[in-house]
Design a protein around this motif. Structure first.
Motif, mmCIF file in Angstrom:
data_model
loop_
_atom_site.group_PDB
_atom_site.id
_atom_site.type_symbol
_atom_site.label_atom_id
_atom_site.label_comp_id
_atom_site.label_asym_id
_atom_site.label_seq_id
_atom_site.Cartn_x
_atom_site.Cartn_y
_atom_site.Cartn_z
ATOM 1 N N GLY A 1 0.859 -1.187 0.000
ATOM 2 C CA GLY A 1 0.000 0.000 0.000
ATOM 3 C C GLY A 1 0.884 1.221 0.000
ATOM 4 O O GLY A 1 1.677 1.418 0.921
ATOM 5 N N GLU A 2 0.784 2.026 -1.066
ATOM 6 C CA GLU A 2 1.676 3.181 -1.204
ATOM 7 C C GLU A 2 0.959 4.462 -0.798
ATOM 8 O O GLU A 2 -0.204 4.676 -1.172
ATOM 9 C CB GLU A 2 2.142 3.276 -2.666
ATOM 10 N N PHE A 3 1.680 5.273 -0.041
ATOM 11 C CA PHE A 3 1.145 6.567 0.422
ATOM 12 C C PHE A 3 1.995 7.690 -0.170
ATOM 13 O O PHE A 3 3.198 7.528 -0.378
ATOM 14 C CB PHE A 3 1.290 6.717 1.934
ATOM 15 N N TYR A 4 1.388 8.855 -0.345
ATOM 16 C CA TYR A 4 2.134 10.073 -0.658
ATOM 17 C C TYR A 4 1.722 11.141 0.333
ATOM 18 O O TYR A 4 0.531 11.252 0.661
ATOM 19 C CB TYR A 4 1.807 10.589 -2.063
ATOM 20 N N GLU A 5 2.704 11.921 0.718
ATOM 21 C CA GLU A 5 2.340 13.069 1.546
ATOM 22 C C GLU A 5 1.721 14.128 0.642
ATOM 23 O O GLU A 5 2.197 14.364 -0.472
ATOM 24 C CB GLU A 5 3.566 13.657 2.244
ATOM 25 N N VAL A 6 0.636 14.759 1.096
ATOM 26 C CA VAL A 6 0.059 15.864 0.336
ATOM 27 C C VAL A 6 0.821 17.108 0.759
ATOM 28 O O VAL A 6 0.845 17.459 1.948
ATOM 29 C CB VAL A 6 -1.448 16.034 0.646
ATOM 30 N N ARG A 7 1.486 17.745 -0.238
ATOM 31 C CA ARG A 7 2.305 18.920 0.100
ATOM 32 C C ARG A 7 1.408 19.962 0.741
ATOM 33 O O ARG A 7 0.272 20.176 0.310
ATOM 34 C CB ARG A 7 2.941 19.480 -1.170
ATOM 35 N N SER A 8 1.951 20.641 1.753
ATOM 36 C CA SER A 8 1.071 21.549 2.501
ATOM 37 C C SER A 8 0.761 22.788 1.666
ATOM 38 O O SER A 8 1.537 23.216 0.828
ATOM 39 C CB SER A 8 1.711 21.918 3.833
ATOM 40 N N ARG A 9 -0.412 23.273 1.868
ATOM 41 C CA ARG A 9 -0.906 24.452 1.147
ATOM 42 C C ARG A 9 -1.373 25.465 2.174
ATOM 43 O O ARG A 9 -1.609 25.117 3.338
ATOM 44 C CB ARG A 9 -2.150 24.096 0.333
ATOM 45 N N ALA A 10 -1.592 26.680 1.712
ATOM 46 C CA ALA A 10 -2.076 27.726 2.621
ATOM 47 C C ALA A 10 -3.402 27.277 3.247
ATOM 48 O O ALA A 10 -3.606 27.371 4.452
ATOM 49 C CB ALA A 10 -2.254 29.020 1.846
ATOM 50 N N THR A 11 -4.301 26.726 2.410
ATOM 51 C CA THR A 11 -5.552 26.166 2.941
ATOM 52 C C THR A 11 -5.497 24.660 2.719
ATOM 53 O O THR A 11 -5.466 24.206 1.572
ATOM 54 C CB THR A 11 -6.770 26.724 2.162
ATOM 55 N N PRO A 12 -5.478 23.885 3.806
ATOM 56 C CA PRO A 12 -5.362 22.433 3.627
ATOM 57 C C PRO A 12 -6.523 21.878 2.795
ATOM 58 O O PRO A 12 -7.642 22.409 2.860
ATOM 59 C CB PRO A 12 -5.416 21.901 5.055
ATOM 60 N N LEU A 13 -6.241 20.823 2.023
ATOM 61 C CA LEU A 13 -7.286 20.251 1.169
ATOM 62 C C LEU A 13 -8.371 19.548 1.976
ATOM 63 O O LEU A 13 -9.518 19.493 1.563
ATOM 64 C CB LEU A 13 -6.655 19.255 0.191
ATOM 65 N N VAL A 14 -7.984 18.955 3.101
ATOM 66 C CA VAL A 14 -8.986 18.265 3.933
ATOM 67 C C VAL A 14 -8.793 18.661 5.400
ATOM 68 O O VAL A 14 -7.689 19.021 5.803
ATOM 69 C CB VAL A 14 -8.891 16.727 3.817
ATOM 70 N N ARG A 15 -9.900 18.565 6.151
ATOM 71 C CA ARG A 15 -9.822 18.864 7.592
ATOM 72 C C ARG A 15 -9.737 17.569 8.413
ATOM 73 O O ARG A 15 -9.177 17.554 9.491
ATOM 74 C CB ARG A 15 -11.068 19.622 8.014
ATOM 75 N N GLY A 16 -10.408 16.548 7.899
ATOM 76 C CA GLY A 16 -10.445 15.275 8.644
ATOM 77 C C GLY A 16 -10.117 14.124 7.717
ATOM 78 O O GLY A 16 -9.491 14.309 6.673
ATOM 79 N N LEU A 17 -10.576 12.928 8.097
ATOM 80 C CA LEU A 17 -10.355 11.737 7.279
ATOM 81 C C LEU A 17 -11.399 11.719 6.166
ATOM 82 O O LEU A 17 -12.591 11.881 6.449
ATOM 83 C CB LEU A 17 -10.516 10.484 8.144
ATOM 84 N N VAL A 18 -10.955 11.526 4.936
ATOM 85 C CA VAL A 18 -11.900 11.509 3.816
ATOM 86 C C VAL A 18 -11.668 10.247 2.999
ATOM 87 O O VAL A 18 -10.570 10.028 2.466
ATOM 88 C CB VAL A 18 -11.736 12.762 2.926
ATOM 89 N N TYR A 19 -12.706 9.416 2.910
ATOM 90 C CA TYR A 19 -12.633 8.133 2.199
ATOM 91 C C TYR A 19 -13.667 8.131 1.071
ATOM 92 O O TYR A 19 -14.737 8.718 1.217
ATOM 93 C CB TYR A 19 -13.016 6.969 3.133
#
Ligand SMILES: Cc1cc2nc3c(=O)[nH]c(=O)nc-3n(C[C@H](O)[C@H](O)[C@H](O)COP(=O)(O)OP(=O)(O)OC[C@H]3O[C@@H](n4cnc5c(N)ncnc54)[C@H](O)[C@@H]3O)c2cc1C
Length: 416
Positions: free
Chosen positions: A229-247
């Motif tokens: 199972g491969e993961f990537y870190e989501v590069r940080s942005r001024a406004t994060p793309l998600v606040r919680g867990l999103v499936y």
């Protein structure tokens, strides 16, 4: 002469450590040893996962998975709080991306109700936007009780409890097999010599569980097929793309293959994991290859039956692993602002997935017994969430002879 213990646990992942700790609580005068082949504890699945304390939404009501998740999560979170370990109750959004996902979302809602998961709410597109402004979907379930932790940190804390109570942990000690000897067992090391003697043994060997069981005389009806199972870190942005867990609503043919957005307890956000058939059991890179593992896997008719069942889905997973743009495009169906360039540092874990002779993915926990020993043969996700409940069930199944058992709801181990 080999040292003698009341109980030997093989495997220093979270399940083995929780099990050793459970016995130490129930049998305060027993001598317990945990043996791990690596120099570090939690080096494999327990240290390479998503870090989500699941709530029990998707598991078949009445299954061991559902029971262990529901009771295990409560016990685990109580433990985490008692030790001041990192956790956050972020809640989880499970999103139906199109109308076609709706029957599966309905089924999840039914299972959540049957499993008694508290506070689950159904949201429409507006409700989704209010909770997660960057997420789109036709409907979703919001599960408030889902939380994040660091399972490796919890495993190491279990280890500290054991050592503080005088029990032993042997690192860098591979066990070849567990064999009965009179009313007791011998643990044979890699050199063929007796490494330890114990009244009883429990094997929680993750990716190595089927091999250890086979060498110990079990004829397991399942074999472990490794899925990276491969993961990537989501590069940080001024406004994060998600606040919680999103499936996304999972695809029932390969339910664990839908990458999700997972913030971790250190403030980073990850996407993943996918599920790619791996040619090395402990291979964490795309090019990882080990002859022994690959030859055993490819010679097994059950693998080919599984591939036949998965069909194009398996090929697509392989392609998505090679091509980051496809990986990003799949996730962008749920979070349109995500771009390929947002995918940063990569990491991976390998799931020990049990497969039966007919090539079916085995969804529930499986164990086998030999005289004096229990072998856990399938501890699939969310076994990290359910580890303390699995440990309780194993200790019930395999009592220690000649030692006084103290029924306990916990409490022997006070925070240091
Ligand atoms: C990518 C990924 C994401 C996941 N996400 C989640 C999640 O968010 N939430 C969740 O609850 N679960 C999750 N899981 C599942 C969870 O991580 C596992 O179910 C759990 O960690 C299993 O723990 P374990 O102790 O059985 O196995 P492991 O952690 O693999 O431990 C087994 C140990 O046994 C040792 N061992 C093996 N053979 C021998 C031998 N012969 N002698 C001595 N030692 C031996 C190994 O070195 C290893 O340390 C995820 C798993 C993966 C791979």
């Amino acid at each position: 002469m080999a040292e003698r213990f009341d109980l030997a646990v093989v495997g220093g992942g979270i399940v083995g450590l929780a099990t050793a700790r459970r016995y130490a609580e129930e049998y305060p005068d027993a001598r317990i040893v945990l043996v791990e082949k690596e120099r570090e504890l939690a080096a494999h699945q327990s240290g390479r996962n998503s870090g989500v304390v699941h709530s029990g939404v998707s598991y078949r009501p009445g299954s061991r998975k559902a029971r262990f998740t529901l009771s295990g999560r409560a016990e685990l979170l109580a433990y985490v709080r008692s030790r001041g370990l990192a956790t956050e109750a972020l809640g989880k959004l499970i999103v139906a991306r199109t109308e076609r996902d709706l029957p599966d979302l309905d089924e999840l809602a039914r299972r959540a109700a049957a499993n008694g998961v508290p506070g689950v709410r159904r949201l429409g597109p507006e409700g989704i936007r209010a909770r997660e402004p960057e997420v789109v979907g036709v409907a979703a379930l919001f599960v408030p009780s889902a939380a994040i932790v660091d399972f490796a940190e919890i495993a190491r804390s279990f280890a500290r409890d054991l050592e503080a109570a005088g029990h032993a942990i042997r690192r860098a000690t591979p066990i070849d097999r567990i064999v009965p000897h009179g009313d007791e067992v011998h643990l044979i090391g890699a050199s063929g010599a007796i490494e330890l003697e114990a009244r009883r043994a429990v094997a929680c060997a993750g990716l190595g569980s089927d091999r250890l069981a086979r060498r110990s005389g079990v004829r397991p009806a399942v074999r472990i097929v490794p899925f990276r199972g491969e993961f990537y870190e989501v590069r940080s942005r001024a406004t994060p793309l998600v606040r919680g867990l999103v499936y996304a609503v999972p695809d029932p043919t390969l339910p664990f293959a839908e990458p999700h957005f997972t913030p971790d307890v250190r403030g980073r956000v990850w996407v993943g994991p996918n599920a790619v058939l791996a040619l090395a059991r402990e291979g964490y890179r795309r090019r990882s290859f080990r002859w022994k593992d690959a030859a055993e896997e490819l010679a097994d008719p059950a693998l080919w039956r599984l591939l036949g069942r998965l069909g194009p889905r398996a090929l697509r997973e392989g392609w998505r692993s090679i091509d980051r743009s496809t990986y990003a495009a799949d996730l962008a169906r749920m979070v349109p602002a995500l771009r390929r360039r947002d995918l940063g540092e990569a990491r991976a874990g390998v799931r020990a997935q049990a497969v039966d002779d007919a090539g079916n993915l085995v969804d529930d926990f499986v164990w086998a017994e030999t005289p004096g020993a229990v072998h856990l043969l399938n501890a699939p996700s969310p076994a990290a969430t359910g580890a303390m409940a699995i440990a309780r069930a194993i200790a019930e199944r395999l009592p220690l002879p000649g030692r006084l058992r103290r029924p306990t709801e916990g409490g022997t181990f006070k925070p240091a």
